[in-house]
Design a protein around this motif. Structure first.
Motif, PDB file in Angstrom:
ATOM      1  N   ALA A 468     -30.128  55.748 -16.367  1.00  0.00           N
ATOM      2  CA  ALA A 468     -29.852  54.311 -16.444  1.00  0.00           C
ATOM      3  C   ALA A 468     -30.310  53.768 -17.795  1.00  0.00           C
ATOM      4  O   ALA A 468     -31.376  54.126 -18.302  1.00  0.00           O
ATOM      5  CB  ALA A 468     -30.562  53.580 -15.312  1.00  0.00           C
ATOM      6  N   HIS A 469     -29.488  52.925 -18.369  1.00  0.00           N
ATOM      7  CA  HIS A 469     -29.769  52.350 -19.687  1.00  0.00           C
ATOM      8  C   HIS A 469     -31.003  51.447 -19.619  1.00  0.00           C
ATOM      9  O   HIS A 469     -31.073  50.542 -18.783  1.00  0.00           O
ATOM     10  CB  HIS A 469     -28.546  51.551 -20.138  1.00  0.00           C
ATOM     11  CG  HIS A 469     -28.677  50.959 -21.500  1.00  0.00           C
ATOM     12  ND1 HIS A 469     -29.165  51.660 -22.580  1.00  0.00           N
ATOM     13  CD2 HIS A 469     -28.353  49.709 -21.962  1.00  0.00           C
ATOM     14  CE1 HIS A 469     -29.139  50.875 -23.651  1.00  0.00           C
ATOM     15  NE2 HIS A 469     -28.657  49.700 -23.308  1.00  0.00           N
ATOM     16  N   ALA A 470     -31.974  51.712 -20.490  1.00  0.00           N
ATOM     17  CA  ALA A 470     -33.191  50.892 -20.559  1.00  0.00           C
ATOM     18  C   ALA A 470     -33.429  50.527 -22.013  1.00  0.00           C
ATOM     19  O   ALA A 470     -34.147  51.223 -22.738  1.00  0.00           O
ATOM     20  CB  ALA A 470     -34.390  51.651 -19.989  1.00  0.00           C
ATOM     21  N   ARG A 527     -26.630  46.413 -18.595  1.00  0.00           N
ATOM     22  CA  ARG A 527     -26.071  47.474 -17.758  1.00  0.00           C
ATOM     23  C   ARG A 527     -24.667  47.145 -17.283  1.00  0.00           C
ATOM     24  O   ARG A 527     -23.785  48.024 -17.243  1.00  0.00           O
ATOM     25  CB  ARG A 527     -27.019  47.742 -16.591  1.00  0.00           C
ATOM     26  CG  ARG A 527     -28.306  48.434 -17.041  1.00  0.00           C
ATOM     27  CD  ARG A 527     -29.421  48.359 -16.026  1.00  0.00           C
ATOM     28  NE  ARG A 527     -30.588  49.108 -16.498  1.00  0.00           N
ATOM     29  CZ  ARG A 527     -31.828  48.961 -16.013  1.00  0.00           C
ATOM     30  NH1 ARG A 527     -32.056  48.086 -15.038  1.00  0.00           N
ATOM     31  NH2 ARG A 527     -32.824  49.671 -16.503  1.00  0.00           N
ATOM     32  N   ALA A 528     -24.428  45.893 -16.927  1.00  0.00           N
ATOM     33  CA  ALA A 528     -23.083  45.514 -16.489  1.00  0.00           C
ATOM     34  C   ALA A 528     -22.086  45.641 -17.634  1.00  0.00           C
ATOM     35  O   ALA A 528     -20.950  46.102 -17.445  1.00  0.00           O
ATOM     36  CB  ALA A 528     -23.092  44.088 -15.946  1.00  0.00           C
ATOM     37  N   ASP A 529     -22.499  45.253 -18.825  1.00  0.00           N
ATOM     38  CA  ASP A 529     -21.628  45.380 -19.985  1.00  0.00           C
ATOM     39  C   ASP A 529     -21.323  46.848 -20.274  1.00  0.00           C
ATOM     40  O   ASP A 529     -20.175  47.215 -20.568  1.00  0.00           O
ATOM     41  CB  ASP A 529     -22.299  44.732 -21.198  1.00  0.00           C
ATOM     42  CG  ASP A 529     -21.466  44.868 -22.467  1.00  0.00           C
ATOM     43  OD1 ASP A 529     -20.370  44.284 -22.518  1.00  0.00           O
ATOM     44  OD2 ASP A 529     -21.923  45.560 -23.399  1.00  0.00           O
ATOM     45  N   LEU A 530     -22.343  47.704 -20.175  1.00  0.00           N
ATOM     46  CA  LEU A 530     -22.135  49.138 -20.383  1.00  0.00           C
ATOM     47  C   LEU A 530     -21.178  49.706 -19.349  1.00  0.00           C
ATOM     48  O   LEU A 530     -20.260  50.477 -19.682  1.00  0.00           O
ATOM     49  CB  LEU A 530     -23.473  49.864 -20.333  1.00  0.00           C
ATOM     50  CG  LEU A 530     -23.424  51.390 -20.438  1.00  0.00           C
ATOM     51  CD1 LEU A 530     -22.832  51.829 -21.767  1.00  0.00           C
ATOM     52  CD2 LEU A 530     -24.820  51.974 -20.261  1.00  0.00           C
ATOM     53  N   ILE A 531     -21.355  49.323 -18.099  1.00  0.00           N
ATOM     54  CA  ILE A 531     -20.480  49.812 -17.029  1.00  0.00           C
ATOM     55  C   ILE A 531     -19.035  49.397 -17.289  1.00  0.00           C
ATOM     56  O   ILE A 531     -18.101  50.210 -17.161  1.00  0.00           O
ATOM     57  CB  ILE A 531     -20.961  49.285 -15.660  1.00  0.00           C
ATOM     58  CG1 ILE A 531     -22.268  49.978 -15.267  1.00  0.00           C
ATOM     59  CG2 ILE A 531     -19.895  49.513 -14.591  1.00  0.00           C
ATOM     60  CD1 ILE A 531     -22.917  49.386 -14.035  1.00  0.00           C
ATOM     61  N   ASN A 559     -26.266  53.519 -13.792  1.00  0.00           N
ATOM     62  CA  ASN A 559     -26.469  52.126 -14.189  1.00  0.00           C
ATOM     63  C   ASN A 559     -26.140  51.174 -13.051  1.00  0.00           C
ATOM     64  O   ASN A 559     -26.759  50.111 -12.933  1.00  0.00           O
ATOM     65  CB  ASN A 559     -25.637  51.809 -15.432  1.00  0.00           C
ATOM     66  CG  ASN A 559     -26.283  52.321 -16.702  1.00  0.00           C
ATOM     67  OD1 ASN A 559     -27.157  51.693 -17.270  1.00  0.00           O
ATOM     68  ND2 ASN A 559     -25.848  53.500 -17.138  1.00  0.00           N
ATOM     69  N   GLY A 560     -25.167  51.545 -12.209  1.00  0.00           N
ATOM     70  CA  GLY A 560     -24.889  50.740 -11.023  1.00  0.00           C
ATOM     71  C   GLY A 560     -26.072  50.719 -10.059  1.00  0.00           C
ATOM     72  O   GLY A 560     -26.423  49.670  -9.509  1.00  0.00           O
ATOM     73  N   LYS A 561     -26.702  51.877  -9.876  1.00  0.00           N
ATOM     74  CA  LYS A 561     -27.882  51.926  -9.005  1.00  0.00           C
ATOM     75  C   LYS A 561     -29.008  51.063  -9.577  1.00  0.00           C
ATOM     76  O   LYS A 561     -29.696  50.351  -8.841  1.00  0.00           O
ATOM     77  CB  LYS A 561     -28.371  53.376  -8.869  1.00  0.00           C
ATOM     78  CG  LYS A 561     -27.438  54.298  -8.102  1.00  0.00           C
ATOM     79  CD  LYS A 561     -27.988  55.724  -8.131  1.00  0.00           C
ATOM     80  CE  LYS A 561     -27.024  56.716  -7.505  1.00  0.00           C
ATOM     81  NZ  LYS A 561     -27.527  58.122  -7.620  1.00  0.00           N
ATOM     82  N   ALA A 562     -29.185  51.141 -10.895  1.00  0.00           N
ATOM     83  CA  ALA A 562     -30.246  50.358 -11.525  1.00  0.00           C
ATOM     84  C   ALA A 562     -29.979  48.861 -11.406  1.00  0.00           C
ATOM     85  O   ALA A 562     -30.920  48.058 -11.316  1.00  0.00           O
ATOM     86  CB  ALA A 562     -30.391  50.754 -12.991  1.00  0.00           C
ATOM     87  N   LEU A 563     -28.690  48.482 -11.391  1.00  0.00           N
ATOM     88  CA  LEU A 563     -28.348  47.067 -11.288  1.00  0.00           C
ATOM     89  C   LEU A 563     -28.809  46.464  -9.970  1.00  0.00           C
ATOM     90  O   LEU A 563     -29.236  45.301  -9.922  1.00  0.00           O
ATOM     91  CB  LEU A 563     -26.832  46.891 -11.416  1.00  0.00           C
ATOM     92  CG  LEU A 563     -26.258  46.563 -12.784  1.00  0.00           C
ATOM     93  CD1 LEU A 563     -24.740  46.510 -12.728  1.00  0.00           C
ATOM     94  CD2 LEU A 563     -26.800  45.238 -13.288  1.00  0.00           C
TER      95      LEU A 563
END
Length: 619
Positions: A468-470, A527-531, A559-563
């Protein structure tokens, strides 16, 4: 008159007619941007954004102006207007007369008129080069290799430049080895060398602290802040900005190496498209990457010094940076706002060959279809390429923009450039975004060249890429500057820096709930932008290899899970496992420290500028 209603009617595509024959020699035209206020049911006032001039016109003429936003020939504009605006399908002569009238009124701008605007600039001789600064830390083997390539450069061009090694090493053995290497380099080249280690840096800080006592605390943090396990390249960056205040400078890292190289299909001229695509090539090993392309025959430092500190218009009159009229095709004037003749070039950039400059490989999943085909051509090379250990990244043609992503090569520090965060990666992106904020309208110029970049060991980037993007703290501030700040009207860069500091203090002044909300909103946006961007890549490449598709799905899923997870909103360079309270404390502390540094910087920079070269000579 409304100043908010931007003219952009967009009446739809209509029914396309026969495509006009395009004359490659015909001039291109694009309509000016403006704001609109209604006068009656049939007429409006159109105010040109660039000049402030006002024009009265009918709404039908405004529609024709709206359909002519992109640089195209008059025949193409006529065909589009006839196909798009109801009732004009058989009114060709009338449409031609309208466009000719708009041209005479200056509302349709020809390619030659636009290029004259860009070329207009007063001649200005930039300040001299203060020194070539080299950031080093605990890697004598990298420094040795860099100095060897610089010695080759000096023997070839006899430039006799002044080199300054900014040594951040804590190991006595590394520091001693760096000093020995500098002495050998001086004997081999006859160049002037300055070593700045811990003791020399402290003398510099003590001198500046006595001169600007109110900034002493921030100065100590800017040039000496540290945290175990956290990158600290911004410390030497800030020292270089102080030692070069009032002049120009070049900045290298210890893992760089000459020569500069260019791709075989490099093109002369300046690409006006602000979204011009970069080029990425992949190689089997680092040696192949280091030998790719063609070595630059000219003095590589002079290529940058010939442009940094000069206005854009002084460059576009030369063949090397000329804008070809055909390159304007399809672009609107709003996308070319940054290209004005008086815009100063504050920094220059270039690509790299060898090791990738990023710590993650996420960027590899946003390549152009052509580059993606090479990236994924077979599974074995794909698994090698995702680690970014043997690549070429750069541009085929020069380009200008407001800010860059990676570290600049040359700086025009004759007017105040900002400091950066001494801690954390992404200090280069932070610097560029704040420099753009401080100098509204100034530009960076990316040259179609690349410098060698060889890290001390191969990095495993794929692990971070697939997680996940951090984003790190410096990217949090960078995105805040680019997305959330209101428009600043002040012309003074010092005042703009203080305004930014006030906004950072506002972030850090929130209570715990407010700090957490800011972090949660930022991570959700990132994260939403990356997805979304990855999903667009995935949908647009149905024939891509299954192993590429599988990794894209993994990144989207993680990244969806992290959201939706209820985890503390931790930024990438904060310790794993910290709780929400610690995240809020971190945000308050780091934004407040950075705000204090931005407030103190103008006085420190001015003091350093007043001392000029004497400051470096006294170290």
């Amino acid at each position: 008159m409304s100043s908010q209603f931007n003219y952009q009617i967009n009446y739809g595509a209509g029914t396309p007619g026969a495509s006009p024959r395009i004359d490659p020699a015909a001039p291109l035209y694009a309509s000016e941007d403006g704001v609109v206020a209604s006068l009656s049911n049939n007429e409006c006032i159109f105010q040109v954004k660039r000049s402030g001039e006002t024009h009265v016109m009918t709404f039908q003429v405004l529609q024709a102006l709206d359909q002519s936003r992109e640089f195209r020939t008059l025949d193409e504009h006529v065909a589009r207007i006839m196909a798009t605006i109801p009732g004009l399908a058989s009114q060709r002569e009338g449409v031609v007369r309208v466009l000719e009238s708009l041209t005479r009124r200056g509302l349709l701008v020809s390619d030659s008129e636009f290029l004259k605007r860009v070329a207009g600039a007063a001649a200005a001789e930039p300040e001299p080069l203060r020194a070539v600064f080299i950031r080093a830390c605990e890697r004598p083997d990298r420094v040795e290799r860099l100095l060897a390539t610089l010695a080759d450069y000096e023997r070839r061009f006899r430039a006799n430049r002044h080199y300054v090694l900014l040594d951040d090493s804590t190991s006595r053995d590394a520091a001693n080895r760096h000093r020995d290497l500098l002495r050998e380099f001086a004997r081999a080249t006859g160049c002037k060398l300055t070593y700045i280690g811990a003791a020399e840096r402290q003398r510099l800080l003590d001198s500046l602290a006595r001169a600007v006592p109110q900034a002493a605390q921030s100065l100590a943090w800017l040039a000496g802040g540290s945290e175990p396990g956290r990158f600290g390249g911004g410390r030497s960056w800030n020292v270089a900005m102080l030692l070069s205040a009032g002049a120009r400078a070049i900045l290298l890292d210890d893992d760089h190496r000459l020569p500069l190289r260019r791709l075989e299909d490099m093109r002369e001229g300046l690409d006006p498209n602000p979204s011009a695509a970069s080029t990425t090539r992949f190689f089997r090993n680092i040696d192949n990457a280091l030998g790719a392309g063609e070595e630059v025959e000219e003095d590589p430092f002079e290529l940058h010094l010939d442009v940094v500190g000069r206005p854009l218009g002084a460059l576009t009159s030369s063949r090397r940076y000329a804008i070809e009229p055909a390159a304007l095709r399809g672009l609107t004037l709003s996308r070319l706002d940054h290209l004005h003749g008086g815009a100063p070039i504050r920094t220059t950039h270039h690509g790299s060959y060898g090791s990738a400059r990023s710590e993650s490989g996420l960027w590899l999943y946003h390549l152009s279809p052509e580059d993606r085909a090479e990236f994924t051509r077979d599974r074995d090379s794909y698994l090698r390429n995702v680690e970014g250990g043997s690549v070429w990244y750069g541009y085929r043609q020069a380009r200008a923009a407001g800010a860059g992503t990676f570290s600049p090569f040359a700086f025009d520090n004759s007017v105040m450039l900002p400091c950066t965060n001494p801690l954390g990666r992404g200090e280069d992106a932070l610097f560029s975004s704040v420099a753009e904020l401080c100098h509204d309208g100034a530009l960076m110029l990316e040259l179609p060249l690349a410098i060698g970049h060889v890290q001390e060991s191969q990095r495993k980037r794929s692990t971070q890429t697939l997680a996940a993007h951090a984003p790190r703290f410096n990217y949090f501030v960078t995105d805040f500057v680019r997305r959330q700040l209101p428009q600043f009207n002040a012309d003074d860069p010092a005042q703009r820096l203080r305004l930014l500091a006030a906004h950072l203090r506002d972030i850090g002044g929130a209570n715990e709930r407010g700090c957490l909300r800011q972090l949660q909103d930022y991570l959700a946006y990132s994260r939403a932008d990356l997805i979304e961007r990855l999903q667009n890549q995935y949908d647009g490449a149905p024939d891509a290899p299954v192993y590429w598709q599988a990794d894209v799905r993994t990144i989207i899923q993680e990244n969806g899970k992290a959201l939706i997870a209820k985890a503390p909103p931790r930024l990438g360079d904060w310790p794993e496992g910290i709780d929400e309270a610690a995240c809020a404390t971190r945000l308050r502390k780091e934004t407040t420290e950075l705000a204090g540094a931005y407030e103190a910087w103008p006085a420190l920079w001015s003091c350093a500028r007043d001392q000029g070269a004497r400051l470096l000579g006294a170290v």
